[in-house]
Write a protein that holds these residues in place. Sequence first.
Motif, PDB file in Angstrom:
ATOM      1  N   LEU A  70       0.789  -1.197  -0.032  1.00  0.00           N
ATOM      2  CA  LEU A  70      -0.702  -0.403   0.407  1.00  0.00           C
ATOM      3  C   LEU A  70       0.638   1.209  -0.089  1.00  0.00           C
ATOM      4  N   ILE A  71       1.331   1.145   0.690  1.00  0.00           N
ATOM      5  CA  ILE A  71       2.619   2.700   0.762  1.00  0.00           C
ATOM      6  C   ILE A  71       3.409   2.785  -0.597  1.00  0.00           C
ATOM      7  N   VAL A  72       4.133   1.313  -0.519  1.00  0.00           N
ATOM      8  CA  VAL A  72       4.722   1.997  -2.402  1.00  0.00           C
ATOM      9  C   VAL A  72       3.337   2.287  -3.334  1.00  0.00           C
ATOM     10  N   SER A  73       2.799   1.452  -3.183  1.00  0.00           N
ATOM     11  CA  SER A  73       1.645   2.018  -4.212  1.00  0.00           C
ATOM     12  C   SER A  73       1.211   3.353  -4.637  1.00  0.00           C
ATOM     13  N   LYS A  74       1.721   3.842  -3.349  1.00  0.00           N
ATOM     14  CA  LYS A  74       0.912   5.534  -3.842  1.00  0.00           C
ATOM     15  C   LYS A  74       0.430   6.939  -4.648  1.00  0.00           C
ATOM     16  N   PRO A  75      -0.252   6.849  -4.815  1.00  0.00           N
ATOM     17  CA  PRO A  75      -0.500   8.196  -6.165  1.00  0.00           C
ATOM     18  C   PRO A  75       1.041   8.929  -6.513  1.00  0.00           C
ATOM     19  N   GLU A  76       1.278   8.939  -5.523  1.00  0.00           N
ATOM     20  CA  GLU A  76       2.268  10.097  -5.611  1.00  0.00           C
ATOM     21  C   GLU A  76       3.280   9.591  -5.842  1.00  0.00           C
ATOM     22  N   ARG A  77       3.359   8.479  -6.500  1.00  0.00           N
ATOM     23  CA  ARG A  77       4.404   7.520  -6.388  1.00  0.00           C
ATOM     24  C   ARG A  77       4.937   7.213  -7.743  1.00  0.00           C
ATOM     25  N   LYS A  78       4.041   7.606  -8.298  1.00  0.00           N
ATOM     26  CA  LYS A  78       3.029   7.116 -10.398  1.00  0.00           C
ATOM     27  C   LYS A  78       3.376   5.976 -10.387  1.00  0.00           C
ATOM     28  N   LEU A  79       3.675   5.238  -9.800  1.00  0.00           N
ATOM     29  CA  LEU A  79       4.050   3.755 -10.452  1.00  0.00           C
ATOM     30  C   LEU A  79       2.887   3.197 -11.861  1.00  0.00           C
ATOM     31  N   VAL A  80       3.222   3.143 -12.724  1.00  0.00           N
ATOM     32  CA  VAL A  80       2.193   2.888 -13.700  1.00  0.00           C
ATOM     33  C   VAL A  80       1.968   0.970 -14.338  1.00  0.00           C
ATOM     34  N   LYS A  81       2.908   0.377 -14.060  1.00  0.00           N
ATOM     35  CA  LYS A  81       2.165  -1.141 -13.973  1.00  0.00           C
ATOM     36  C   LYS A  81       1.979  -1.881 -13.121  1.00  0.00           C
ATOM     37  N   GLY A  82       1.316  -1.122 -12.286  1.00  0.00           N
ATOM     38  CA  GLY A  82      -0.045  -1.809 -11.131  1.00  0.00           C
ATOM     39  C   GLY A  82       0.769  -2.515  -9.437  1.00  0.00           C
ATOM     40  N   SER A  83      -0.154  -2.918  -8.783  1.00  0.00           N
ATOM     41  CA  SER A  83       0.820  -4.688  -8.034  1.00  0.00           C
ATOM     42  C   SER A  83      -0.687  -5.287  -7.851  1.00  0.00           C
ATOM     43  N   GLY A  84      -0.087  -6.105  -7.261  1.00  0.00           N
ATOM     44  CA  GLY A  84      -0.893  -7.621  -7.123  1.00  0.00           C
ATOM     45  C   GLY A  84      -0.856  -8.006  -5.964  1.00  0.00           C
ATOM     46  N   PHE A  85      -1.885  -7.236  -5.027  1.00  0.00           N
ATOM     47  CA  PHE A  85      -1.631  -7.691  -3.273  1.00  0.00           C
ATOM     48  C   PHE A  85      -2.224  -9.684  -3.479  1.00  0.00           C
ATOM     49  N   HIS A  86      -2.712 -10.174  -3.907  1.00  0.00           N
ATOM     50  CA  HIS A  86      -2.984 -11.733  -3.824  1.00  0.00           C
ATOM     51  C   HIS A  86      -1.787 -12.195  -4.225  1.00  0.00           C
ATOM     52  N   LEU A  87      -1.666 -12.121  -5.268  1.00  0.00           N
ATOM     53  CA  LEU A  87      -0.416 -12.451  -6.443  1.00  0.00           C
ATOM     54  C   LEU A  87       1.292 -12.479  -5.317  1.00  0.00           C
ATOM     55  N   ASP A  88       1.427 -11.895  -4.191  1.00  0.00           N
ATOM     56  CA  ASP A  88       2.665 -11.248  -3.820  1.00  0.00           C
ATOM     57  C   ASP A  88       1.852 -12.181  -2.050  1.00  0.00           C
ATOM     58  N   LEU A  89       1.073 -11.738  -1.823  1.00  0.00           N
ATOM     59  CA  LEU A  89       0.943 -12.883  -0.946  1.00  0.00           C
ATOM     60  C   LEU A  89       0.983 -14.463  -1.060  1.00  0.00           C
ATOM     61  N   LEU A  90       0.765 -14.621  -2.006  1.00  0.00           N
ATOM     62  CA  LEU A  90       0.643 -15.757  -2.013  1.00  0.00           C
ATOM     63  C   LEU A  90       2.258 -16.221  -2.027  1.00  0.00           C
ATOM     64  N   LEU A  91       2.700 -15.711  -2.967  1.00  0.00           N
ATOM     65  CA  LEU A  91       4.518 -15.864  -3.373  1.00  0.00           C
ATOM     66  C   LEU A  91       5.036 -16.339  -2.584  1.00  0.00           C
ATOM     67  N   ILE A  92       4.946 -15.126  -1.186  1.00  0.00           N
ATOM     68  CA  ILE A  92       5.869 -14.949   0.089  1.00  0.00           C
ATOM     69  C   ILE A  92       5.452 -15.904   0.959  1.00  0.00           C
ATOM     70  N   VAL A  93       4.604 -15.864   1.106  1.00  0.00           N
ATOM     71  CA  VAL A  93       3.796 -16.700   2.292  1.00  0.00           C
ATOM     72  C   VAL A  93       3.675 -18.400   1.691  1.00  0.00           C
ATOM     73  N   GLY A  94       3.813 -18.915   0.644  1.00  0.00           N
ATOM     74  CA  GLY A  94       3.452 -19.770   0.110  1.00  0.00           C
ATOM     75  C   GLY A  94       5.768 -20.642  -0.122  1.00  0.00           C
ATOM     76  N   MET A  95       5.907 -19.624  -1.161  1.00  0.00           N
ATOM     77  CA  MET A  95       7.584 -20.233  -0.587  1.00  0.00           C
ATOM     78  C   MET A  95       8.796 -20.058   1.064  1.00  0.00           C
ATOM     79  N   GLY A  96       7.810 -19.512   2.165  1.00  0.00           N
ATOM     80  CA  GLY A  96       7.965 -19.346   3.519  1.00  0.00           C
ATOM     81  C   GLY A  96       7.472 -20.841   3.323  1.00  0.00           C
ATOM     82  N   GLY A  97       6.472 -21.300   2.773  1.00  0.00           N
ATOM     83  CA  GLY A  97       6.177 -22.516   3.781  1.00  0.00           C
ATOM     84  C   GLY A  97       6.877 -23.416   3.035  1.00  0.00           C
ATOM     85  N   ILE A  98       7.165 -23.589   2.271  1.00  0.00           N
ATOM     86  CA  ILE A  98       8.100 -24.551   1.890  1.00  0.00           C
ATOM     87  C   ILE A  98       9.521 -24.032   1.644  1.00  0.00           C
TER      88      ILE A  98
END
Length: 559
Positions: free
Chosen positions: A335-363
């Motif tokens: 949320l912090i890094v995706s603030k409009p003031e930063r003008k990121l144009v490619k978007g974020s993916g909360f669900h995909l990133d959470l799945l990757l980080i937690v899934g990799m941690g589990g393995i």
Amino acid sequence: ELTKELEQKLKVEAHTPEEDDDPLRRTRKPFGGLVRDIKRRYPKYLSDIKDALNAQCLAAVIFIYFAALSPAITFGGLLGEKTLNMMGVSELLVSTAIQGVLFCLLGAQPLLVVGFSGPLLVFEEAFYKFCSNFGIEYIVGRVWIGFWLIILVLVVVAAEGSFLVCYISRYTQEIFSFLISLIFIFETFKKLIKIFDDHPLQAQYNATSSLTKYQPNTALLSLVLMAGTFFIAFFLRKLKNSSFFPGKLRRVIGDFGVPISIFIMSLADFFIKDTYTQKLQVPDGIKVSNETARGWFINPLGEHVPFPIWMMFVSGLPAILVFILIFLETQITTLIVSKPERKLVKGSGFHLDLLLIVGMGGIAALFGMPWLSATTVRTITHANALTVMAKSTVPGEKPRVQEVKEQRITGLLVSILVGISILMEPVLKMIPLAVLFGIFLYMGVTSLNGIQLYDRILLMLKPHKYHPEEAYVRKVKTWRMHIFTLTQILCLVVLWGVKSSPASLSLAFILILTVPLRRFLLPCFFSDVELKCLDADDAEVTFDESEGCDVYDEVTMPI
């Protein structure tokens, strides 16, 4: 009138795609959010590689490498000390490298820097004590927590549970951050006191005493190393925001403050030959920290004794706690890094990133490696290093963001370099633990910056005429502001009591109770205007090294 209507229609048409593309909007379909994340981000994969072909990205790699390596070494040393080397520096470096590479290749927001953090260290210590008390193999218990983590993240991502981050207000974030900062500071002095207990100051010393007990000058040198590391890192960061030297030089010195302080104080210890100090324990090459107790693969049924069947199911409870910690840090950092003031144009993916980080941690737990999360300060620093500012044409005009180099290569190269660093064992073994304690203290103190709760606690000690011109001061009566602050202090006291008790594993559960407390109970005592002033997400985005500005000021999550 026709012109105004056309302008309004154009505005609606311009905003409609953004609203439809809101990564936290629910589709109400199983894994619908995950599918939208993939469709949003993966078509831009080729540009994620092309956009890295510039000198700014190369400079960012060098800087972020040290920003990622210093905490990995610090937390690895402390993790080894708290778990009797069941996990240590080598495991953390390998885990950071592998998970970092996979995340940069597959993640939706490659600007996130994946690493170990203070809240996870607190959990590992609590779970190790729990396992020791019940005679359970700690490293095997983590494997079953990992299995449950994978199940939990699949359920949450299927239900599009990332939208829940919207309900976690600044009230809860700041209580959590303040608690972790206090733990950092407390643990530093607790370790220092232990050194003074092991090596007390005496008029005379026994020449035959062992290295680990009653050594002359060890305690005093440890104090000097810890304090020196803290003050060098702290004042180099202050230098970054001062008016001394040209801006670019200030930024380089300030950004490399932590590795510079580690190098200077380790060098000082190296030249003091006749005084013993405890050093960082690092195995030679790619080896586990404790070869007599474990290998690189952990048997889920037990390493040395059979693992209790009941604990296989009970491990679901601590898994929920780990999941809450990773969820909080990862989603709020996004949320912090995706603030409009930063003008990121490619978007974020909360669900995909959470799945990757937690899934990799589990393995990772199956191989005896730590689970990781997105790290707030390192991520913001990464984004700032890749931000291109537009040249000001008007004197005194505030700098504007032109673009951000959104790409995958910088994070990928940083992760590879961190992995190669495990071969630096001869150098890492020369770092005294007291130096790492100084960095731990630095993390605790600097994490207090940007926490409005900390500012309001200081206001309780100041006369009213010295209060700043902030909304929560001007629009809220002073005594009511103090009552709001006292509710957070009371929550802190309760959380500290839980953390210090045998029920320390339930810390995350108690923390989550502050969410309904804020949403349902506090509105009965405070007006909407007061709550908006006291609990607003008003942190300003900081892009440059201008005087008085700091990336820590927009961070409400712990390091």
